[in-house]
Write a protein that holds these residues in place. Structure first.
Motif, PDB file in Angstrom:
ATOM      1  N   SER A 316     104.758  -1.914  75.358  1.00 45.54           N
ATOM      2  CA  SER A 316     103.567  -1.276  74.821  1.00 45.54           C
ATOM      3  C   SER A 316     104.035  -0.118  73.933  1.00 45.54           C
ATOM      4  O   SER A 316     104.694   0.805  74.406  1.00 45.54           O
ATOM      5  N   THR A 318     103.699   2.770  70.518  1.00 45.78           N
ATOM      6  CA  THR A 318     102.783   3.717  69.876  1.00 45.78           C
ATOM      7  C   THR A 318     102.718   3.545  68.375  1.00 45.78           C
ATOM      8  O   THR A 318     101.734   3.939  67.751  1.00 45.78           O
ATOM      9  N   ASP A 322     102.645  -4.258  69.677  1.00 49.86           N
ATOM     10  CA  ASP A 322     103.226  -4.482  70.994  1.00 49.86           C
ATOM     11  C   ASP A 322     104.004  -5.794  70.974  1.00 49.86           C
ATOM     12  O   ASP A 322     103.625  -6.748  70.282  1.00 49.86           O
ATOM     13  N   SER A 345      99.183   2.124  71.721  1.00 46.35           N
ATOM     14  CA  SER A 345      98.964   1.755  73.119  1.00 46.35           C
ATOM     15  C   SER A 345      99.951   2.467  74.022  1.00 46.35           C
ATOM     16  O   SER A 345     101.032   2.877  73.603  1.00 46.35           O
ATOM     17  N   ARG A 346      99.600   2.605  75.297  1.00 42.74           N
ATOM     18  CA  ARG A 346     100.424   3.318  76.258  1.00 42.74           C
ATOM     19  C   ARG A 346     100.636   2.471  77.515  1.00 42.74           C
ATOM     20  O   ARG A 346     101.286   1.456  77.468  1.00 42.74           O
ATOM     21  N   ALA A 348     100.183  -0.070  79.749  1.00 41.45           N
ATOM     22  CA  ALA A 348      99.599  -1.383  80.005  1.00 41.45           C
ATOM     23  C   ALA A 348      99.888  -1.832  81.428  1.00 41.45           C
ATOM     24  O   ALA A 348     100.769  -1.304  82.104  1.00 41.45           O
ATOM     25  N   VAL A 363      95.786  -3.858  78.020  1.00 43.31           N
ATOM     26  CA  VAL A 363      96.486  -2.893  77.178  1.00 43.31           C
ATOM     27  C   VAL A 363      95.524  -1.789  76.757  1.00 43.31           C
ATOM     28  O   VAL A 363      94.551  -2.046  76.048  1.00 43.31           O
ATOM     29  N   VAL A 365      94.392   1.827  74.809  1.00 47.41           N
ATOM     30  CA  VAL A 365      94.650   2.504  73.545  1.00 47.41           C
ATOM     31  C   VAL A 365      94.444   3.992  73.748  1.00 47.41           C
ATOM     32  O   VAL A 365      93.382   4.435  74.188  1.00 47.41           O
ATOM     33  N   TYR A 366      95.476   4.762  73.440  1.00 46.08           N
ATOM     34  CA  TYR A 366      95.439   6.201  73.680  1.00 46.08           C
ATOM     35  C   TYR A 366      95.053   6.993  72.445  1.00 46.08           C
ATOM     36  O   TYR A 366      94.460   8.061  72.535  1.00 46.08           O
ATOM     37  N   ASN A 373      90.311  -0.507  74.104  1.00 45.37           N
ATOM     38  CA  ASN A 373      91.165  -1.161  75.099  1.00 45.37           C
ATOM     39  C   ASN A 373      90.911  -2.663  75.039  1.00 45.37           C
ATOM     40  O   ASN A 373      89.800  -3.110  74.765  1.00 45.37           O
TER      41      ASN A 373
END
Length: 382
Positions: A316, A318, A322, A345-346, A348, A363, A365-366, A373
């Motif tokens: 995952s 940033t 991915d 993404s962070r 998962a 997964v 999403v930050y 997400n």
């Protein structure tokens, strides 16, 4: 169909094409399920059967103004938000039976954001997936909690909490260990571990040991004597080591019956070399190159996604799509060709959410400007 609908369908189709890779007669790819999860600024998704019905539910640890949320699964991979609004500023989360009553409780640590600090929260489950704040004050309101690991550190039969923090405003990296009294009440202990510490039973003796990484210093392993006392048994100097604890994962990657360690190693700003530490079974490790390229702030998830008996690694990322790397034995990996949506993404999580026998991916999403997400269903061989 409206133009927006056609565009959305085309984009999803392109992502699915990007994710395809042929293995014999089977095709490994993931089908995107956009079920209205929204833009929740989620740092981590954790999966577990919180309502006791036999399937995997989800918890979103949400940041900023978004409250953390609980989602229940209908058994077919369709998740529905409950009405529960848990703490905001959620960052790291973990599910475990904290109070010894047989169901999964919830620990969420909170990061400093938008000038607001919030304490870690311990929630008790009533067995149906309804969580009640325990009201505990862990004394960490002034700290920025990044990650929590729920493990039995002192080997007394209950689950303790290791929390990795940033200090505010100094931005130093520290950690605290909170010991559980067996009923879900936590107290600060005298344990002192580096921020970049992860716990796993590395020697197979039934207690958790510590794998430690420190920026500019390298790696070390501290073995647990079974009574909660840790002693260093191995170290490896490495000046490019990153501090992020979530970069590392555990598994028997070379299938020799011992637990190995894979560290993706990059920070939020710098790509770092991925290293594989192969356990020699005698408290030592051989440092190898697994064939996975450098990456920034990669969060690995380990599972056998193509059901060939080898552990695979989902990264995952940033700042890129991915990726999924397939284990082929002896600690080596090849690029599967799978590329999933690029959107900061962070944390998962992998699990069989649709009960079809293979492992799917949730997964989060930050990024504040990222997409929603997304649940990716594994349709390998279908």
């Amino acid at each position: 169909m409206h133009r927006n609908g056609l565009l959305k369908k085309a984009i999803i189709g392109l992502l699915l094409l990007l994710s395809a890779k042929v293995f014999g007669e089977d095709v490994l790819f993931f089908e995107a399920k956009d079920d209205g999860y929204g833009r929740a600024t989620t740092f981590q998704v954790v999966l577990g059967d919180v309502d006791g019905d036999g399937d995997l539910d989800a918890v979103f640890a949400n940041q900023g103004s978004f409250p953390s949320r609980v989602l229940l699964n209908n058994g077919a991979g369709q998740f529905t938000y409950t009405e529960q609004l848990l703490t905001g500023n959620g960052h790291g989360a973990g599910l475990a039976d904290l109070d010894g009553d047989g169901d999964l409780d919830l620990f969420i640590t909170c990061a400093y954001a938008f000038g607001i600090s919030k304490p870690s929260r311990v929630y008790f489950n009533d067995g149906t997936g309804t969580f009640t704040d325990s009201g505990q004050d862990l004394g960490d309101t002034a700290l920025s909690g990044n990650l929590v690991q729920l493990v039995d550190i002192d080997h007394d039969g209950d689950v303790d909490a290791f929390v990795a923090y940033l200090t505010v405003p100094g931005m130093d990296f520290i950690s605290h260990v909170y010991l559980n009294d067996g009923m879900g009440t936590f107290s600060l202990s005298d344990y002192a571990f580096a921020y970049g510490t992860l716990f796993e039973d590395l020697d197979g003796d039934g207690d958790v040991d510590a794998f430690i990484k420190q920026t500019g210093i390298g790696y070390a392993v501290q073995m647990n004597d079974g009574a909660g006392t840790f002693a260093e048994t191995w170290q490896y100097e490495d000046t490019v080591t990153s501090y992020e604890p979530w970069n590392a994962v555990f598994g028997d990657f070379d299938k020799d019956g011992t637990i190995d360690i894979l560290d993706a190693n990059g920070s939020a700003t710098t790509a770092g070399p991925t290293r594989l530490f192969l356990n020699d079974g005698h408290e030592g490790y051989q440092v190898t190159d697994p064939g996975i390229p450098d990456a920034k702030a990669a969060w690995p998830v380990v599972a056998d996604f193509n059901r060939d008996g080898h552990l695979d690694v989902f990264l995952s990322l940033t700042s890129d799509f991915d990726q999924l790397w397939l284990g082929v034995g002896s600690g080596h990996f090849i690029d599967s060709g799978v590329r999933l949506g690029r959107a900061d993404s962070r944390g998962a999580a992998a699990g069989d959410v649709d009960s079809d026998g293979d492992l799917d991916l949730f997964v989060p999403v930050y990024g504040f400007v990222g997409g929603p997400n997304r649940l990716w269903l594994n349709v390998f061989g279908e």
